[in-house]
Design an enzyme around this catalytic site. Structure first.
Site, PDB file in Angstrom:
ATOM      1  N   SER A  73      -9.608   2.132   2.758  1.00 19.17           N
ATOM      2  CA  SER A  73      -8.798   2.437   2.260  1.00 19.17           C
ATOM      3  C   SER A  73      -7.757   2.385   0.924  1.00 19.17           C
ATOM      4  CB  SER A  73      -8.007   3.648   2.858  1.00 19.17           C
ATOM      5  OG  SER A  73      -7.082   2.874   3.631  1.00 19.17           O
ATOM      6  N   SER A 102     -10.073  -0.567   6.677  1.00 22.18           N
ATOM      7  CA  SER A 102      -9.258   0.305   6.229  1.00 22.18           C
ATOM      8  C   SER A 102      -8.569  -1.489   5.142  1.00 22.18           C
ATOM      9  CB  SER A 102      -8.473   1.167   6.001  1.00 22.18           C
ATOM     10  OG  SER A 102      -9.065   2.413   5.654  1.00 22.18           O
ATOM     11  N   LYS A 137       0.239  -1.229  -0.288  1.00 21.66           N
ATOM     12  CA  LYS A 137      -0.102   0.212  -0.194  1.00 21.66           C
ATOM     13  C   LYS A 137       0.884   1.248  -0.040  1.00 21.66           C
ATOM     14  CE  LYS A 137      -3.785   1.473   2.606  1.00 21.66           C
ATOM     15  NZ  LYS A 137      -4.560   1.961   4.122  1.00 21.66           N
TER      16      LYS A 137
END
Length: 394
Positions: free
Chosen positions: A113, A137, A41
């Site tokens: 997210s 997330s 990420k």
């Protein structure tokens, strides 16, 4: 899986990839994770790779990620960086690069997210994805993309957030997503050096948190079906209640996020999307008294959940209120009424990141609907062992 010498030709119609180098970062050839590929990420610092957090705004330097370096040393190979909801402040996957789409349902949200993380795993582009979870997330995109997600206990030494761009130091966690529990367990075992055997569900006391009116009938049926499966394995179920905890979570996270992005917010045009900018400025306007009150409420909620674990071993809850909504959805209709999408999602996941509890998101028999298994702080191995026993490899 075999790593191609150059991953860039792979299609990316979902806009999951933020950066793919000409050659992956290969892990130690003799490590326990040799042969395993992972995506990162774009909040984690990787030397030689850009860090943009899926925003057009400038972001602070964070140094090298302790966790990425550890995974490389253990033999895993990093393929590239994935997009996220802008600076991790959201749950749909929207950002300044157009946002990420669902891996199998065009025009639908993948969840965020850690949106790109979930998509790269779901599409088998990597074996594992490194994500973060501040309010849901990891668990939300895992549920909506039909994969497994694990949010460890807050501060778990194996899952360091060092060298990671924070959103909220109080609530941030780092963790993995994968297509199966076995891969998550393999990574956790390598990082901790401790085995995670399957756990017997017989006699396990499960507290079922399924708030009335908070989920669609389809999600309710999926959770109840999952619960019935646990009962068939010998678990005992009882209904439990928890309050909505956004009144503590939101001031804490927004105030800390505003501090993280303080320098960018001083610019006349920082470069954030309008919603992100408004949220950050809202956080910056909170008084010290308001933030202190939110932390005090957090401690009240902590005591309430600790009391639950005196009568329950595990909590079972929905991970999402609805199957994946269309991109751009702001509100959803639930049996309890029309609710902003952000609130509808976060009120289900926030308690367990706000309080730092280990949580495993698992798919159900209903496509794109997941559940959460939540345990007391520090019982990560047991939670993963219970999850492992529900799968063929357990």
């Amino acid at each position: 899986m075999t790593v191609p010498p150059d991953p860039s030709p792979s299609p990316d119609s979902q806009r999951a990839w933020a950066y793919r180098p000409a050659s992956p970062l290969r892990g130690a050839p003799d490590g326990p994770l040799a042969g395993l590929t992972f995506s990162v990420k774009d909040l984690f610092g990787v030397p030689g790779w850009p860090l943009r957090a899926s925003t057009r705004a400038p972001v602070p330097e964070v140094g090298e990620s302790v966790l990425v370096r550890r995974l490389l040393d253990l033999g895993a190979t990093a393929v590239g960086k994935t997009h996220l909801h802008e600076v991790a402040l959201g749950i749909t996957g929207m950002n300044g690069d157009g946002g990420t789409e669902h891996p199998f349902l065009p025009g639908r949200a993948p969840g965020g997210s850690s949106s790109g993380a979930a998509v790269t795993v779901a599409l088998s582009q990597v074996d594992c994805a490194l994500g973060t979870d501040t309010g849901g997330s990891i668990r939300v995109p895992a549920a909506w993309c039909g994969v497994v997600g694990y949010k460890p206990t807050k501060g778990h030494p194996a899952w360091s957030t060092g060298g990671m761009l924070p959103l909220s130091p109080t609530c941030d966690h780092a963790g993995p997503l994968a297509r199966d529990v076995g891969t998550v367990v393999r990574v956790h075992e390598a990082l901790t050096g401790e085995a995670v055997p399957g756990q017997d569900w017989a006699g396990v006391r499960v507290g079922l948190w399924l708030p009335e009116g908070w989920v669609t009938n389809e999600v309710r049926a999926a959770v109840e079906g999952f619960a019935a499966g646990l009962e068939a394995r010998g678990a005992t179920l009882s209904a439990v209640t928890l309050p909505e905890m956004l009144d503590a979570y939101t001031p804490i996270v927004l105030s800390e996020a505003a501090e993280v992005h303080r320098e960018a917010l001083r610019l006349p045009e920082p470069g954030f999307l309008p919603f992100t900018l408004a949220s950050l400025r809202q956080g910056g306007a909170l008084s010290a008294e308001e933030v202190a009150a939110a932390h005090a409420r957090r401690e009240v909620y902590r005591a309430e959940v600790d009391a639950l674990f005196e009568t329950c071993d595990v909590l079972l809850a929905p991970a999402v209120p609805t199957p994946p909504p269309p991109l751009g959805t702001d509100e959803i209709d639930l049996p309890g009424g029309r609710v902003p999408l952000r609130r509808a999602v976060l009120r289900l996941t926030v308690p367990f990141s706000l309080l730092g509890l280990p949580s495993v998101a698992l798919p159900t028999e209903t496509p794109w609907v997941g559940v959460q298994l939540v345990g007391p702080r520090g019982e990560d191995g047991r939670m993963l062992g219970l999850a492992r026993s529900l799968t063929a490899e357990g």
